[in-house]
Write a protein that holds these residues in place. Structure first.
Motif, PDB file in Angstrom:
ATOM      1  N   MET A 261     138.729  67.821  99.643  1.00 17.16           N
ATOM      2  CA  MET A 261     139.885  68.436  98.998  1.00 17.16           C
ATOM      3  C   MET A 261     141.115  67.652  99.424  1.00 17.16           C
ATOM      4  SD  MET A 261     141.344  72.350  99.206  1.00 17.16           S
ATOM      5  CE  MET A 261     139.808  73.037  98.644  1.00 17.16           C
ATOM      6  N   CYS A 262     141.800  67.083  98.439  1.00 13.93           N
ATOM      7  CA  CYS A 262     142.953  66.244  98.760  1.00 13.93           C
ATOM      8  C   CYS A 262     144.097  66.528  97.794  1.00 13.93           C
ATOM      9  CB  CYS A 262     142.569  64.763  98.692  1.00 13.93           C
ATOM     10  SG  CYS A 262     142.110  64.186  97.044  1.00 13.93           S
ATOM     11  N   SER A 263     145.262  65.989  98.098  1.00 18.02           N
ATOM     12  CA  SER A 263     146.417  66.135  97.217  1.00 18.02           C
ATOM     13  C   SER A 263     146.217  65.297  95.963  1.00 18.02           C
ATOM     14  CB  SER A 263     147.688  65.699  97.941  1.00 18.02           C
ATOM     15  OG  SER A 263     147.875  66.456  99.117  1.00 18.02           O
ATOM     16  N   GLU A 264     146.780  65.742  94.857  1.00 17.91           N
ATOM     17  CA  GLU A 264     146.617  65.045  93.577  1.00 17.91           C
ATOM     18  C   GLU A 264     147.014  63.580  93.697  1.00 17.91           C
ATOM     19  OE1 GLU A 264     147.327  68.609  90.313  1.00 17.91           O
ATOM     20  OE2 GLU A 264     149.058  67.579  91.154  1.00 17.91           O
ATOM     21  N   GLY A 265     146.134  62.678  93.189  1.00 18.90           N
ATOM     22  CA  GLY A 265     146.406  61.249  93.192  1.00 18.90           C
ATOM     23  C   GLY A 265     146.173  60.563  94.513  1.00 18.90           C
TER      24      GLY A 265
ATOM     25  N   GLU B 102     132.999  55.253  96.343  1.00 14.46           N
ATOM     26  CA  GLU B 102     132.621  56.256  95.347  1.00 14.46           C
ATOM     27  C   GLU B 102     131.589  57.254  95.869  1.00 14.46           C
ATOM     28  OE1 GLU B 102     131.347  54.145  91.902  1.00 14.46           O
ATOM     29  OE2 GLU B 102     133.346  53.307  91.488  1.00 14.46           O
ATOM     30  N   SER B 103     131.417  57.328  97.164  1.00 23.88           N
ATOM     31  CA  SER B 103     130.381  58.215  97.713  1.00 23.88           C
ATOM     32  C   SER B 103     130.841  59.659  97.832  1.00 23.88           C
ATOM     33  CB  SER B 103     129.953  57.713  99.096  1.00 23.88           C
ATOM     34  OG  SER B 103     131.045  57.756 100.002  1.00 23.88           O
ATOM     35  N   CYS B 104     132.141  59.919  97.631  1.00 22.37           N
ATOM     36  CA  CYS B 104     132.687  61.262  97.827  1.00 22.37           C
ATOM     37  C   CYS B 104     132.949  61.950  96.494  1.00 22.37           C
ATOM     38  CB  CYS B 104     133.991  61.190  98.618  1.00 22.37           C
ATOM     39  SG  CYS B 104     133.847  60.413 100.233  1.00 22.37           S
ATOM     40  N   ARG B 105     132.880  63.274  96.534  1.00 23.21           N
ATOM     41  CA  ARG B 105     133.316  64.094  95.398  1.00 23.21           C
ATOM     42  C   ARG B 105     134.659  64.709  95.771  1.00 23.21           C
ATOM     43  NH1 ARG B 105     129.590  67.865  91.585  1.00 23.21           N
ATOM     44  NH2 ARG B 105     131.261  68.710  90.260  1.00 23.21           N
ATOM     45  N   PHE B 106     135.566  64.805  94.795  1.00 24.86           N
ATOM     46  CA  PHE B 106     136.927  65.230  95.120  1.00 24.86           C
ATOM     47  C   PHE B 106     137.302  66.547  94.445  1.00 24.86           C
ATOM     48  CE2 PHE B 106     137.025  60.616  95.690  1.00 24.86           C
ATOM     49  CZ  PHE B 106     137.587  60.532  96.952  1.00 24.86           C
TER      50      PHE B 106
END
Length: 671
Positions: A607-611, A620-624
C-alpha cells in the motif's frame, strides 16, 4: 450481546398478529448483536383462562385469574422462531385477529454463555409450571450457583443450564414468601427483592400473569432503553393515556416506533402499569427504593440508518458511508484553523497538566486510540500510554490522581472498559469518554467526553466508528495542544486538512473493485500478515482484525520494526504479506522492510501513495494498492479503507455471514 425487547400497548387496540410482528421486528433489529437462539412470550385468549392454556400441574387450574402466557422458544435464526410460532398458533386454533386493548409481550435473542444453544436454554426463562414469572436477560449473574443451590433446597427444579433461570425462580420464591399470610405484594416489590440478591451485570425484563398488563425492566451494567409513543385520538379507543411503550437493549429497535426514549440507569426499576411509568431507584442501604423523576430524550436517528438501502450488507453500507460519517463527526467542531470540543472545554486545563494520558479500550476502539497516540504525544508533550481494558484490570495497573484516563468504546457499554472506568474513578483520575452512543453508561459515568457522531452502526465489524474515533482523537490532540506556540503551525495544517478528508475517503472508496480482485487472488490462502509502523501500526492491527473477524481467516497485524524478531521466519513465496508504505517519517524504514521481504521471495502487496510505486518496489514482483496522500497523522483514516473492503469481499467470496460473524457480538456487555 443478547438482545432484549418488549412491547406494551395501553388503551389502543392491537391484533395478536400485530403484537407478534412488533416483537419479531424488534428482534430482527437486534440480530446484528449476534445470537444463536430466540424466543417470545405473549398472552393467551383473555376470554377463557383454560380454553387455550397448556395443561400443567395435573389438570389443576393456574394459580392466577388469567390464562397462562404463551411462550415460544427456538434455537437458530429468528425466522425459524417466526415459522414455529405461527405453526403452533395455527395448531391451537388461535386467532391472530383477536384484539387486545392492553397487552404486554417480551422477546429475546440469546448469545450463549452458560449452556449450549438449545431450546431449553433459550429465553424467556420461566419460574416453572404455569410460567408464573418470565424473564429475558442480557448479562451474566455471577452468584447464580449459590442462588441455584438455595432454590433447589426449597424444592425448585431447574430445566436449563443458564444462569438466567435462577431469576424467575427467585421471583416466584420471594412472591410466595411475601404472600404467605401477609397480603398482596406488588410487582415492583418482588423485582426489587430479586435484584437485591443478584450479583453481576444484567438488563432484565419481567412478565408475570400474576400482574397482567404490567412489565418491569431493570439494569445494572448492561444497556436498557425505554421508548414511549403517545398516540393521537385517531389511533386509540380512548384518549386517556393511550400509548405504546417499548423496552430494548438498543435504540435501533425502537426508532421505527418512536424517538422519545429514556436511557435507564443502573439500579433503576422501571415499572409499567396502567399506562404509567414509575421509576424506582434501588439502594442496598435502604429497605425501600426511592421514586425518581426522569425526562425523556429525543433520538437523533432516522429509520433509514437501520436499513441496508441499496447495499447487500450493513458492513458494505457502513464502509461506503464513511465520507458522510466523517463529515458529521467534524461538523461544528472545525473553526478558524482550530477545533472546538464543547464536551472537553471545561477540563482542558486539567488534561494539559496531567502527568500522563492513558488510553483504554478493547479491539477496534483500542486500535483507533493507537492510531492517534503519536499525534497526541507530539502536540501535547504529555506521555501517552495504551491499555487494553481487560489487561489493566488483571494487573490492577497503577493510575494516579494526576493522570487523565480516556475510555474509547463505540457502544459505550463494553463490559471490560466500564469496569476499567470504575477502577480509574476510584483511583481519582480525570475520566474522559469517547463513544458513539449518547446516553450510554460510558457517556454518563465519565467526567467529560466527546460523542463521535458516526451514526448507527449495525454490522458487527466496526468500520465507520473506527475512522470517526480517530478523527475525534485527532481533534482532541489539537484542542489539548492549542496553547503551545511551538506546535501552532503543525496544528493549523492538520485542522486545514481535516475538512478535505471526506473527499479523499470518497476517492479511496473507488478501489472497491480492485479490492474485490485482490480478494479473489487470496481466496485460497490460509493466512495473511500486515506490516505497519508509526501512524500505521494501528492500521496493520485493525486491518488484520477485520479480516479475522468477518472472513474467518488467520491474519496478524505486526509492527514492521519487529519483523526480524520472529515474523520473518514465516515469509515464503506462498504467504501474502501486505506492507503499508505511504509517505511519512517511517517511509525509508518501510522501503528497507520491503527489500528484505523481496530477498526472501515474499508474496508482497504494497500500500503506497498514488504514483509512488517505482519508489517502493522498482521491479514487477509486487502488487500495489495506491491511495491518496494526506497529512501523515490522517493517513490511517485513508489506509484502513482498502483493508475494510478487502475483508468484506473475502467474507462474501468465502460464503460467510458478513454482518453476523461466527462467535462474535456487536456490543460485548459481559466478560
Amino acid at each position: 450481546m443478547c438482545g432484549i425487547f418488549a412491547y406494551l400497548n395501553h388503551n389502543v387496540e392491537r391484533e395478536r398478529g400485530h403484537i407478534l410482528e412488533v416483537l419479531f421486528n424488534g428482534l430482527r433489529r437486534l440480530e446484528y448483536r449476534g445470537y444463536d437462539s430466540s424466543g417470545v412470550a405473549i398472552d393467551a385468549d383473555r376470554s377463557s383462562r383454560n380454553g387455550t392454556a397448556r395443561e400443567e400441574g395435573g389438570g389443576a387450574p393456574p394459580p392466577y385469574a388469567v390464562a397462562p402466557p404463551l411462550v415460544f422458544r427456538r434455537e437458530g435464526k429468528i425466522e425459524s422462531l417466526v415459522g414455529s410460532v405461527y405453526a403452533e398458533v395455527d395448531a391451537m386454533h388461535m386467532s391472530l385477529d383477536e384484539q387486545f386493548l392492553v397487552h404486554a409481550g417480551i422477546a429475546h435473542t440469546r448469545w450463549a454463555t452458560h449452556g449450549v444453544p438449545s431450546t431449553r436454554n433459550s429465553h424467556p426463562q420461566s419460574s416453572g409450571p404455569w410460567d408464573e414469572f418470565l424473564v429475558v436477560h442480557n448479562g451474566i449473574i455471577t452468584n447464580y450457583e449459590v442462588l441455584k443451590e438455595t432454590l433447589i433446597r426449597h424444592g425448585f427444579t431447574f430445566e436449563s443450564e443458564t444462569d438466567t433461570e435462577v431469576i424467575p425462580k427467585l421471583a416466584k420464591f420471594l412472591f410466595d414468601k411475601a404472600n404467605d399470610g401477609e397480603g398482596h405484594v406488588t410487582f415492583s416489590q418482588v423485582v426489587t427483592e430479586v435484584i437485591r440478591q443478584l450479583e453481576g451485570a444484567f438488563a432484565l425484563i419481567f412478565k408475570s400473569p400474576h400482574y397482567p398488563n404490567e412489565l418491569i425492566g431493570c439494569k445494572r451494567g448492561s444497556t436498557l432503553i425505554l421508548g414511549v409513543k403517545e398516540l393521537s385520538a385517531e389511533d386509540s379507543v380512548t384518549t386517556s393515556k393511550s400509548k405504546e411503550l417499548f423496552f430494548s437493549s438498543d435504540v435501533c429497535a425502537i426508532v421505527e416506533h418512536t424517538k422519545n426514549y429514556l436511557a435507564i440507569e443502573d439500579n433503576e426499576v422501571v415499572h409499567i402499569m396502567d399506562g404509567n411509568v414509575q421509576i424506582l431507584k434501588f439502594d442496598y442501604s435502604k429497605e425501600k427504593p426511592a421514586s425518581v423523576q426522569r425526562a425523556l430524550s429525543v433520538l437523533e436517528m432516522e429509520v433509514e440508518q437501520i436499513k441496508k438501502g441499496n447495499y447487500d450488507h450493513f458492513m458494505q453500507k457502513e464502509i461506503h458511508e464513511q465520507p458522510h460519517s466523517l463529515t458529521t463527526t467534524m461538523r461544528g467542531r472545525l473553526k478558524n484553523n482550530g477545533v472546538v470540543l464543547g464536551g472537553l472545554k471545561a477540563h482542558l486545563k486539567t488534561i494539559r497538566h496531567s502527568r500522563r494520558i492513558i488510553f483504554i479500550g478493547c479491539g477496534t476502539s483500542y486500535n483507533a486510540a493507537l492510531a492517534a497516540r503519536p499525534l497526541i504525544e507530539e502536540l501535547s508533550g504529555i506521555p501517552v500510554t495504551m491499555e487494553i481494558a481487560s489487561d489493566l484490570l488483571d494487573r490492577q495497573g497503577p493510575i494516579y490522581r494526576d493522570a487523565t484516563a480516556v475510555f474509547v468504546s463505540q457502544s459505550g457499554e463494553t463490559a471490560d472498559t466500564l469496569l476499567a472506568l470504575e477502577y480509574a474513578l476510584k483511583c481519582g483520575a480525570l475520566c474522559v469518554g469517547i463513544t458513539n452512543t449518547v446516553g450510554s453508561t460510558l457517556a454518563r459515568k465519565t467526567h467529560c467526553g466527546v460523542h463521535i457522531n458516526a451514526g448507527c452502526e449495525i454490522g458487527v465489524a466496526s468500520t465507520k466508528a473506527y475512522t470517526s474515533q480517530i478523527i475525534v482523537m485527532t481533534m482532541m490532540a489539537l484542542a489539548i495542544g492549542a496553547d503551545r506556540t511551538s506546535s501552532q503551525t503543525r496544528s493549523e495544517a492538520i485542522a486545514k486538512n481535516l475538512s478535505g478528508l471526506p473527499g479523499k475517503v470518497s476517492e479511496v472508496l473507488k478501489l472497491d473493485n480492485e479490492m474485490k480482485d485482490l480478494a479473489v487472488s487470496l481466496i485460497d490462502t490460509q493466512s495473511l500478515l500486515i506490516f505497519g509502523r508509526g501512524y500505521n501500526y494501528a492500521t496493520a492491527m485493525e486491518g488484520a482484525l477485520k479480516v479475522k473477524e468477518v472472513a474467518l481467516m488467520h491474519s496478524e497485524g505486526l509492527l514492521a520494526g519487529e519483523m526480524k524478531h520472529g515474523p520473518l521466519a514465516l515469509v515464503d513465496e506462498t504467504l501474502p504479506v501486505i506492507v503499508i508504505a505511504t509517505r511519512d517519517d517511517c517511509f525509508s524504514k518501510q522501503q528497507s522492510v520491503i527489500q528484505q521481504l523481496q530477498a526472501r521471495k515474499g508474496r508482497l502487496i504494497i500500500m503506497c501513495s498514488e504514483g509512488d510505486t517505482s519508489n517502493v518496489c522498482p521491479n514487477e514482483s509486487c502488487r500495489f494498492i495506491e491511495v491518496p496522500q494526506v497529512e501523515d497523522c490522517l493517513q490511517p483514516v485513508i489506509n484502513i479503507i482498502p483493508l475494510q473492503l478487502l475483508a468484506y469481499h473475502l467474507t462474501v467470496l468465502r460464503g460467510h455471514d458478513v454482518d453476523q460473524p461466527r462467535n462474535l457480538a456487536k456490543s460485548v456487555t459481559t466478560q
